[in-house]
Every structure is written in C-alpha cells, then in structure tokens.
Design a protein around this motif. Sequence first.
Motif, mmCIF file in Angstrom:
data_model
loop_
_atom_site.group_PDB
_atom_site.id
_atom_site.type_symbol
_atom_site.label_atom_id
_atom_site.label_comp_id
_atom_site.label_asym_id
_atom_site.label_seq_id
_atom_site.Cartn_x
_atom_site.Cartn_y
_atom_site.Cartn_z
ATOM 1 N N GLU A 61 -10.034 -0.221 -1.897
ATOM 2 C CA GLU A 61 -9.524 -0.275 -3.258
ATOM 3 C C GLU A 61 -8.002 -0.435 -3.273
ATOM 4 O O GLU A 61 -7.295 0.192 -2.499
ATOM 5 N N ASN A 62 -7.489 -1.285 -4.189
ATOM 6 C CA ASN A 62 -6.043 -1.530 -4.269
ATOM 7 C C ASN A 62 -5.245 -0.271 -4.558
ATOM 8 O O ASN A 62 -4.155 -0.095 -4.032
ATOM 9 N N SER A 63 -5.761 0.613 -5.407
ATOM 10 C CA SER A 63 -5.018 1.833 -5.724
ATOM 11 C C SER A 63 -4.909 2.731 -4.494
ATOM 12 O O SER A 63 -3.896 3.394 -4.303
ATOM 13 N N ASN A 64 -5.955 2.730 -3.653
ATOM 14 C CA ASN A 64 -5.922 3.519 -2.422
ATOM 15 C C ASN A 64 -4.899 2.934 -1.444
ATOM 16 O O ASN A 64 -4.161 3.675 -0.803
ATOM 17 N N SER A 67 -2.255 1.141 -2.271
ATOM 18 C CA SER A 67 -0.942 1.439 -2.847
ATOM 19 C C SER A 67 -0.539 2.876 -2.568
ATOM 20 O O SER A 67 0.623 3.155 -2.263
ATOM 21 N N GLN A 68 -1.495 3.772 -2.651
ATOM 22 C CA GLN A 68 -1.214 5.185 -2.394
ATOM 23 C C GLN A 68 -0.842 5.396 -0.925
ATOM 24 O O GLN A 68 0.077 6.158 -0.614
#
Length: 188
Positions: A2-5, A7-8
């Motif tokens: 996942e992109n948010s993961n 980014s995190q």
Amino acid sequence: MENSNISQQLAAIEAILFISAEAVNFADLQKALQIEPKWLEELITTLNGDYENNARGLRIYRHNNTLQIVTSPEVALYIERFLGLQPASRLSAAALETLTIIAYRQPITRQGIEAIRGVDSSGVINTLQARSLIEEVGRAESIGHPVLFGSTIEFLHQFGLKNLAELPPLEGLSNTAKTEASLPDVTM
C-alpha cells in the motif's frame, strides 16, 4: 504494498536518520522498521532518488553498513554562510596525496602510507583525522599491531560519493602512478 505504508516507511527512515547523532547501523534500522533488507535497500534508493530528482538539500550516505542523513554538497555554501563559517581551507597537496592513498589502499597503516609517499606522514594523518576524513578501522596482524586507517562517511560526503565504488578508476596507471594519483582539489 500500500502507498500509505510505503510513505510511512520512507518517513520513518528519514525521521530515524534525522534524530540520530551518529550513523545508523543498517541492521538496526531494518530491525526498527521490521522489514527485509532488500526492501530497506529499495526504500533508501527511493528516498535518495527523490532527494536528487527534486534538488533537495539532503542525501542518505552509506558507509560500510551504516547510514546517515547528510546535507547535499550543492548547498554547502548556503550552510557555511548561515553558520557564519569562514571559507573552508583547501587540503594541502600532501594531505590530498595521503587521503588518496588511504582511499584506494584501505585499510592501510601509517608505515604503508610512508612507504608509498617516502616521507613521514604523521602530521598529515593527524590533520585528516581532525577533519574526520579518515579514522582508525582496526589493527594490523603484524608486530606491534599498528593502526589501520580507512576513509569515513565524512570523506564520502565531502567528495560527493555514495560509496567507495564511486572513486574514479585508476586504470592505465602503473602501480607507482596509482599511488601518486590524487583526488580532485576540493574545499573542506
């Protein structure tokens, strides 16, 4: 993933390297993020690519198995001006020669350096250590166990290198000429 993961994870790498006063061990960073080594390598490459492609003022430098967030060489003048630093002095020819020998022959003892240069190198070695360009990396397995010197992450940073593999090749030079070659004249 996942992109948010992603980014995190990128943000976590930046934050950990930012808060660390010293270079961070690769394995410790991997453990903190709980990710595989290959994935950490990809994340670091992504971060550095973002920094370079967007002309950002930071870089992640790797030296052996350590990582450190450092300023980009392109912004050095602004940092010096902001900090009120005097124009940096250049390394002497003797210091550049010694630094070159260490960079290409590391790990190497003071006696090994002196055998190549033909002169006492104690003062130059002290200067290079004071500027954090070289450091003790071990002891030789010979009589007296002399100190072995190698380059530092600061050396890489000052010369705009990501790792020692980026040192200019010395192809076509004889062994004697290789030891006499020097790195470009840079401001320190």
